[in-house]
Design a protein around this motif. Structure first.
Motif, PDB file in Angstrom:
ATOM      1  N   LEU A   1       0.728  -1.088   0.089  1.00 31.89           N
ATOM      2  CA  LEU A   1       0.087  -0.126   0.012  1.00 31.89           C
ATOM      3  C   LEU A   1       0.914   1.307  -0.214  1.00 31.89           C
ATOM      4  CD1 LEU A   1      -2.777  -0.980   2.632  1.00 31.89           C
ATOM      5  CD2 LEU A   1      -3.161  -0.533   0.177  1.00 31.89           C
ATOM      6  N   THR A   2       2.044   1.275   0.792  1.00 29.36           N
ATOM      7  CA  THR A   2       2.845   2.503   0.808  1.00 29.36           C
ATOM      8  C   THR A   2       4.049   2.498  -0.135  1.00 29.36           C
ATOM      9  OG1 THR A   2       4.078   1.523   2.788  1.00 29.36           O
ATOM     10  CG2 THR A   2       1.963   2.639   3.071  1.00 29.36           C
ATOM     11  N   GLN A   3       4.523   1.478  -0.545  1.00 36.55           N
ATOM     12  CA  GLN A   3       5.622   1.328  -1.402  1.00 36.55           C
ATOM     13  C   GLN A   3       5.340   0.569  -2.718  1.00 36.55           C
ATOM     14  OE1 GLN A   3       9.102   0.274   1.004  1.00 36.55           O
ATOM     15  NE2 GLN A   3       7.930   1.111   2.790  1.00 36.55           N
ATOM     16  N   PRO A   4       4.219   0.708  -3.470  1.00 32.55           N
ATOM     17  CA  PRO A   4       3.930  -0.095  -4.613  1.00 32.55           C
ATOM     18  C   PRO A   4       4.989  -0.223  -5.701  1.00 32.55           C
ATOM     19  CG  PRO A   4       2.706   2.133  -4.536  1.00 32.55           C
ATOM     20  CD  PRO A   4       3.550   2.090  -3.394  1.00 32.55           C
ATOM     21  N   VAL A   5       5.216  -1.362  -5.963  1.00 28.80           N
ATOM     22  CA  VAL A   5       6.149  -1.522  -7.185  1.00 28.80           C
ATOM     23  C   VAL A   5       5.235  -2.213  -8.192  1.00 28.80           C
ATOM     24  CG1 VAL A   5       8.156  -2.739  -7.962  1.00 28.80           C
ATOM     25  CG2 VAL A   5       8.124  -1.735  -5.844  1.00 28.80           C
ATOM     26  N   PRO A   6       5.255  -1.806  -9.429  1.00 29.20           N
ATOM     27  CA  PRO A   6       3.999  -2.352 -10.547  1.00 29.20           C
ATOM     28  C   PRO A   6       4.076  -3.452 -10.504  1.00 29.20           C
ATOM     29  CG  PRO A   6       5.380  -0.233 -11.440  1.00 29.20           C
ATOM     30  CD  PRO A   6       5.973  -0.667 -10.166  1.00 29.20           C
ATOM     31  N   ASP A   7       5.232  -4.426 -10.635  1.00 27.75           N
ATOM     32  CA  ASP A   7       5.019  -5.817 -10.980  1.00 27.75           C
ATOM     33  C   ASP A   7       4.793  -6.572  -9.669  1.00 27.75           C
ATOM     34  OD1 ASP A   7       6.171  -5.490 -13.514  1.00 27.75           O
ATOM     35  OD2 ASP A   7       8.135  -6.133 -13.073  1.00 27.75           O
ATOM     36  N   ALA A   8       5.049  -5.963  -8.359  1.00 26.16           N
ATOM     37  CA  ALA A   8       4.720  -6.523  -7.223  1.00 26.16           C
ATOM     38  C   ALA A   8       3.331  -6.504  -7.166  1.00 26.16           C
ATOM     39  CB  ALA A   8       5.754  -6.096  -6.159  1.00 26.16           C
ATOM     40  N   ILE A   9       2.801  -5.226  -7.336  1.00 25.77           N
ATOM     41  CA  ILE A   9       1.233  -5.036  -7.345  1.00 25.77           C
ATOM     42  C   ILE A   9       0.269  -5.945  -8.118  1.00 25.77           C
ATOM     43  CG2 ILE A   9      -0.551  -3.362  -7.743  1.00 25.77           C
ATOM     44  CD1 ILE A   9       0.927  -2.616  -5.352  1.00 25.77           C
ATOM     45  N   LEU A  10       0.887  -6.348  -9.606  1.00 22.80           N
ATOM     46  CA  LEU A  10       0.201  -6.914 -10.210  1.00 22.80           C
ATOM     47  C   LEU A  10       0.192  -8.574  -9.695  1.00 22.80           C
ATOM     48  CD1 LEU A  10      -1.194  -7.137 -13.050  1.00 22.80           C
ATOM     49  CD2 LEU A  10       0.870  -8.001 -14.127  1.00 22.80           C
ATOM     50  N   GLN A  11       1.118  -8.946  -8.979  1.00 20.07           N
ATOM     51  CA  GLN A  11       1.104 -10.271  -8.433  1.00 20.07           C
ATOM     52  C   GLN A  11       0.404 -10.393  -7.061  1.00 20.07           C
ATOM     53  OE1 GLN A  11       5.260 -11.386  -8.024  1.00 20.07           O
ATOM     54  NE2 GLN A  11       5.936 -11.300 -10.182  1.00 20.07           N
ATOM     55  N   ALA A  12       0.264  -9.002  -6.400  1.00 18.63           N
ATOM     56  CA  ALA A  12      -0.433  -8.929  -5.178  1.00 18.63           C
ATOM     57  C   ALA A  12      -1.841  -8.790  -5.161  1.00 18.63           C
ATOM     58  CB  ALA A  12       0.298  -7.955  -4.171  1.00 18.63           C
ATOM     59  N   SER A  13      -2.440  -8.266  -6.156  1.00 18.30           N
ATOM     60  CA  SER A  13      -3.544  -7.954  -6.234  1.00 18.30           C
ATOM     61  C   SER A  13      -4.818  -8.896  -5.663  1.00 18.30           C
ATOM     62  CB  SER A  13      -4.165  -7.463  -7.702  1.00 18.30           C
ATOM     63  OG  SER A  13      -3.925  -8.634  -8.531  1.00 18.30           O
ATOM     64  N   ILE A  14      -4.266 -10.363  -6.148  1.00 20.04           N
ATOM     65  CA  ILE A  14      -5.208 -11.426  -5.883  1.00 20.04           C
ATOM     66  C   ILE A  14      -5.620 -11.556  -4.272  1.00 20.04           C
ATOM     67  CG2 ILE A  14      -3.381 -12.988  -5.498  1.00 20.04           C
ATOM     68  CD1 ILE A  14      -5.320 -15.125  -6.540  1.00 20.04           C
ATOM     69  N   PHE A  15      -4.439 -10.809  -3.488  1.00 17.71           N
ATOM     70  CA  PHE A  15      -4.654 -10.945  -2.064  1.00 17.71           C
ATOM     71  C   PHE A  15      -5.514  -9.945  -1.538  1.00 17.71           C
ATOM     72  CE2 PHE A  15      -0.462 -12.803  -2.800  1.00 17.71           C
ATOM     73  CZ  PHE A  15      -0.608 -13.927  -1.820  1.00 17.71           C
ATOM     74  N   PHE A  16      -6.105  -9.172  -2.456  1.00 12.82           N
ATOM     75  CA  PHE A  16      -7.132  -7.964  -2.024  1.00 12.82           C
ATOM     76  C   PHE A  16      -8.448  -8.646  -2.083  1.00 12.82           C
ATOM     77  CE2 PHE A  16      -3.226  -5.603  -2.277  1.00 12.82           C
ATOM     78  CZ  PHE A  16      -3.306  -4.711  -1.283  1.00 12.82           C
ATOM     79  N   ASP A  17      -8.429  -9.903  -2.534  1.00 16.19           N
ATOM     80  CA  ASP A  17      -9.681 -10.662  -2.713  1.00 16.19           C
ATOM     81  C   ASP A  17      -9.516 -11.971  -1.608  1.00 16.19           C
ATOM     82  OD1 ASP A  17     -10.174  -8.876  -4.865  1.00 16.19           O
ATOM     83  OD2 ASP A  17     -10.351 -10.359  -6.350  1.00 16.19           O
ATOM     84  N   MET A  18      -9.756 -11.778  -0.610  1.00 14.48           N
ATOM     85  CA  MET A  18      -9.467 -12.706   0.522  1.00 14.48           C
ATOM     86  C   MET A  18     -10.661 -12.892   1.422  1.00 14.48           C
ATOM     87  SD  MET A  18      -6.680 -12.323   3.702  1.00 14.48           S
ATOM     88  CE  MET A  18      -5.198 -12.255   2.546  1.00 14.48           C
ATOM     89  N   ARG A  19     -10.975 -14.085   1.786  1.00 12.58           N
ATOM     90  CA  ARG A  19     -12.118 -14.612   2.628  1.00 12.58           C
ATOM     91  C   ARG A  19     -11.893 -15.709   3.633  1.00 12.58           C
ATOM     92  NH1 ARG A  19     -16.185 -18.162   1.829  1.00 12.58           N
ATOM     93  NH2 ARG A  19     -15.315 -18.629  -0.341  1.00 12.58           N
ATOM     94  N   PRO A  20     -12.094 -15.648   4.788  1.00 11.02           N
ATOM     95  CA  PRO A  20     -11.707 -16.728   5.634  1.00 11.02           C
ATOM     96  C   PRO A  20     -12.639 -18.260   5.403  1.00 11.02           C
ATOM     97  CG  PRO A  20     -13.249 -15.072   6.730  1.00 11.02           C
ATOM     98  CD  PRO A  20     -12.973 -14.581   5.495  1.00 11.02           C
ATOM     99  N   VAL A  21     -11.995 -19.156   5.338  1.00 11.32           N
ATOM    100  CA  VAL A  21     -12.829 -20.373   5.041  1.00 11.32           C
ATOM    101  C   VAL A  21     -12.885 -21.335   6.357  1.00 11.32           C
ATOM    102  CG1 VAL A  21     -12.588 -22.657   3.858  1.00 11.32           C
ATOM    103  CG2 VAL A  21     -12.239 -20.337   2.518  1.00 11.32           C
ATOM    104  N   HIS A  22     -11.826 -21.215   7.156  1.00 11.65           N
ATOM    105  CA  HIS A  22     -11.676 -22.247   8.261  1.00 11.65           C
ATOM    106  C   HIS A  22     -10.867 -21.781   9.316  1.00 11.65           C
ATOM    107  CE1 HIS A  22     -11.513 -26.049  10.285  1.00 11.65           C
ATOM    108  NE2 HIS A  22     -10.412 -25.934  10.660  1.00 11.65           N
ATOM    109  N   GLY A  23     -11.228 -21.936  10.664  1.00 19.07           N
ATOM    110  CA  GLY A  23     -10.062 -21.622  11.816  1.00 19.07           C
ATOM    111  C   GLY A  23     -10.474 -20.282  12.753  1.00 19.07           C
ATOM    112  N   ASP A  24      -9.884 -19.859  13.091  1.00 19.13           N
ATOM    113  CA  ASP A  24      -9.861 -18.840  14.458  1.00 19.13           C
ATOM    114  C   ASP A  24     -10.756 -17.557  13.773  1.00 19.13           C
ATOM    115  OD1 ASP A  24      -9.192 -15.808  15.524  1.00 19.13           O
ATOM    116  OD2 ASP A  24      -9.242 -17.400  17.134  1.00 19.13           O
ATOM    117  N   SER A  25     -11.951 -17.069  14.136  1.00 21.51           N
ATOM    118  CA  SER A  25     -12.831 -16.044  13.548  1.00 21.51           C
ATOM    119  C   SER A  25     -12.260 -14.672  13.513  1.00 21.51           C
ATOM    120  CB  SER A  25     -14.236 -16.261  13.954  1.00 21.51           C
ATOM    121  OG  SER A  25     -14.069 -15.894  15.588  1.00 21.51           O
ATOM    122  N   GLY A  26     -11.206 -14.560  14.545  1.00 23.68           N
ATOM    123  CA  GLY A  26     -11.053 -13.079  14.978  1.00 23.68           C
ATOM    124  C   GLY A  26      -9.466 -12.492  14.086  1.00 23.68           C
ATOM    125  N   LEU A  27      -8.902 -13.460  13.439  1.00 23.41           N
ATOM    126  CA  LEU A  27      -7.510 -13.082  12.668  1.00 23.41           C
ATOM    127  C   LEU A  27      -7.655 -12.406  11.692  1.00 23.41           C
ATOM    128  CD1 LEU A  27      -5.378 -16.235  13.543  1.00 23.41           C
ATOM    129  CD2 LEU A  27      -5.104 -13.964  14.617  1.00 23.41           C
TER     130      LEU A  27
END
Length: 621
Positions: free
Chosen positions: A430-456
């Motif tokens: 978010l604070t030091q974006p590098v174009p190639d890294a952002i392209l690879q990281a974009s999938i992590f902004f679509d995240m949903r919990p499936v199993h485990g601790d509900s608070g993390l």
């Protein structure tokens, strides 16, 4: 003089009808000189399906019928109506027949004059764009219009609630609770702590936890209730809560709205709606005692999708079903692995990424997942999670979910981190974006919990949403990536096909179609700090946030639905034919209806990309 009078009559007629009523007087006065007058006898075809049309027609008198390529009457034109614009906007040949059903007098504007008029007058262009949007929505409706569509996929849980919840207090005796249930003919009772739901007690609980073990009926009901029960959301669909109930082996589900109970649904309520449903797949998955059994049941997924496509369920609904089955597979594999490894040494959350996080998974999906581990974990504890990831990933491969080509999986130590390390990872993006890294990281902004601790997950997610709107450079990089993923549409609205390889002469309908809309919606949602992950919900957030007009948002949602449905229908055909499933559609196998509206959908996506490029100037990045 006679000619001037006739032209004046045409001018006056046009001035009374849209879109010509918005033209300046001088333009309106000149327009009749650009037009010709044609007469069509009753029964004559004015525009012929599968043939080119190069004129805009304004009906002066009479009436016309418009039929689609299936022979279905889709519109009836009367005096003042215009037709022919669809081919001028989208290209030839026509997919409609326009036939005079009365003797007709028609004003005809040549294509060149039409283009000059719309280029010079945005209001006129907007009017014809509205007609195009209407056709897009009609195309989506036509794909989904079927009496066989499962009610389960359309019915909201709210519609199943027939009465207010029957409640009692935590201090009420078991006997009092039983009498209340008897008086209301209820099989369950919600136990309240003030206005908040504290628990639920069912007739089964009274048998198993009271009568069978000799508990005194004078004891408080809180001692035999199920505390903190699983709950459903009032805005969920019926099949979503049924999947949840079958997966957890529960028979009563309190339904909440704004954290307050509004009723209870039972599996009986839901099962009355269907004779067969994907929920049985989920139920069978939960019963399996080993990976081989889970794989056997999950192999039924393609047939489920084929059946849903055959029922004309929407692409959005099918995506939710495929996602729910994928969740069930993953949860069962995790549970089996935990049983073999022993309980986790510290709390953790297994998260889905990408299309499954967005509730939009189709067939041919690979693995995209990660693990958030409590900060309490020692280096020695991390070995347990490494082995968990290895076992689950191997199980997913056996169940038909291949490994991710980009290695975005929990087996990669980079995506198996403590909470504090995840926070640092996102902070860097978010604070030091590098174009190639952002392209690879974009999938992590679509995240949903499936199993485990509900608070993390909430701890991580809330921080991301708080920082994203202020991260302008990050959003600009993300927007640039979204605008570069162009739809496969050429300059003259021809399809751009792969030129070589295994998929030569096909459209990659995922990359430049579905993927492009996903990326656009993601940028808008993050810019607003919206918690939405589902793409259509993100588009709604963009409308509500003033980023996108309601009209453009509806267009983009319809385009996504149409493209997604074409993909699912293509995949269902591959299942029937026993071929490997992919995202590459051969346009030669599409109907003229599909081709026309697919071009239109791609054009809508391209327009949305242009609007994003204007909002986030990326020329010099």
């Amino acid at each position: 003089m006679a000619l001037d009078v006739e032209l004046a009559e045409i001018r006056d007629f046009l001035a009374r009808h849209a879109p010509f009523d918005t033209l300046p007087p001088d333009v309106l006065a000149e327009l009749p000189r650009r037009m010709t007058v044609e007469y069509y006898r009753r029964g004559r075809t004015i525009i012929t399906r599968s043939k080119d049309n190069h004129s805009l027609f304004v009906l002066r008198s009479g009436a016309v019928d418009i039929h689609d390529d299936q022979g279905t009457l889709v519109d009836r034109g009367e005096a003042g109506d215009v037709f022919g614009s669809i081919t001028l906007v989208l290209g030839n040949p026509s997919t409609f027949d326009v036939t005079a059903i009365e003797d007709c007098l028609v004003y005809v504007l040549p294509e060149a004059e039409f283009r000059a008029l719309t280029a010079a007058h945005p209001d006129v262009a907007h009017f014809f764009d509205e007609q195009r949007a209407h056709r897009m929505r009609g195309a989506v409706a036509k794909l989904q219009d079927s009496g066989s569509t499962s009610a389960m996929l359309k019915t909201g849980v709210r519609d199943l609630i027939k009465r207010a919840p029957i409640t009692t207090t935590q201090d009420a005796s078991i006997a009092q609770a039983a009498r209340t249930m008897k008086e209301h003919g209820a099989s369950s009772l919600l136990v309240m702590d003030g206005e908040q739901l504290a628990g639920i007690v069912t007739d089964r609980d009274l048998r198993n936890r009271v009568l069978a073990v000799g508990v005194s009926p004078e004891r408080p009901v809180r001692e035999v209730m199920t505390a903190g029960p699983v709950v459903g959301d009032a805005d969920a669909l019926a099949f979503e809560v049924l999947l949840e109930m079958v997966g957890r082996n529960i028979h009563h589900l309190p339904i909440l709205e704004h954290d307050l109970p509004i009723g209870v649904v039972t599996t009986t309520d839901l099962m009355r709606m269907v004779q067969a449903s994907p929920v049985y797949v989920v139920g069978d998955i939960q019963k399996q005692s080993d990976v081989e059994g889970v794989a056997t049941v999950s192999a039924r997924l393609p047939a489920v999708v084929e059946a849903l496509v055959g029922q004309d369920a929407s692409a959005d609904d099918i995506g939710r079903v495929v996602t729910a089955i994928g969740d069930a597979v993953e949860r069962r594999l995790i549970t089996l692995a935990e049983a073999e490894l022993g309980g986790p040494p510290v709390p953790y959350t297994w998260v889905a990424l990408g299309s499954r996080a967005r509730l939009e998974q189709a067939l041919a999906a690979d693995q995209d997942n990660a693990i958030i581990i409590s900060d309490e974990a020692t280096d020695a504890d991390l070995a347990w999670f490494e082995e968990l990831a290895r076992r689950v990933s191997a199980g997913l491969v056996e169940c038909g979910y291949p490994t991710c080509p980009g290695d975005v999986m929990a087996t990669n130590p980079r995506w198996r981190l403590r909470l504090q390390d995840w926070r640092q990872e996102f902070a860097t993006w978010l604070t030091q974006p590098v174009p190639d890294a952002i392209l690879q990281a974009s999938i992590f902004f679509d995240m949903r919990p499936v199993h485990g601790d509900s608070g993390l997950f909430p701890e991580l997610h809330h921080g991301i949403l708080a920082r994203a709107p202020q991260s302008r450079l990050f959003l600009a990089h993300l927007a640039k990536a979204a605008t570069l993923n162009e739809p496969p549409l050429g300059f003259f609205r021809g399809f751009v096909l792969a030129k070589e390889g295994d998929h030569a002469a096909t459209l990659d309908i995922k990359r430049g179609g579905i993927g492009a809309v996903v990326e656009l919606a993601r940028v808008h949602a993050l810019a607003l700090g919206s918690p939405a992950v589902h793409t259509a919900t993100r588009i709604q957030a963009a409308i509500a946030g003033g980023i996108m007009s309601e009209e453009k948002g509806a267009d983009l949602t319809d385009a996504l639905e149409f493209i997604s449905y074409v993909r699912l229908r293509h995949q269902a055909a591959q299942v029937r034919e026993g071929r490997p499933v992919d995202n590459h559609v051969n346009p030669d196998q599409l109907s003229s209806f599909d081709k026309r509206h697919l071009r239109e959908a791609f054009a809508i996506v391209r327009s949305a990309q242009s609007a994003m490029a204007s909002r986030y100037p990326t020329t010099f990045m």
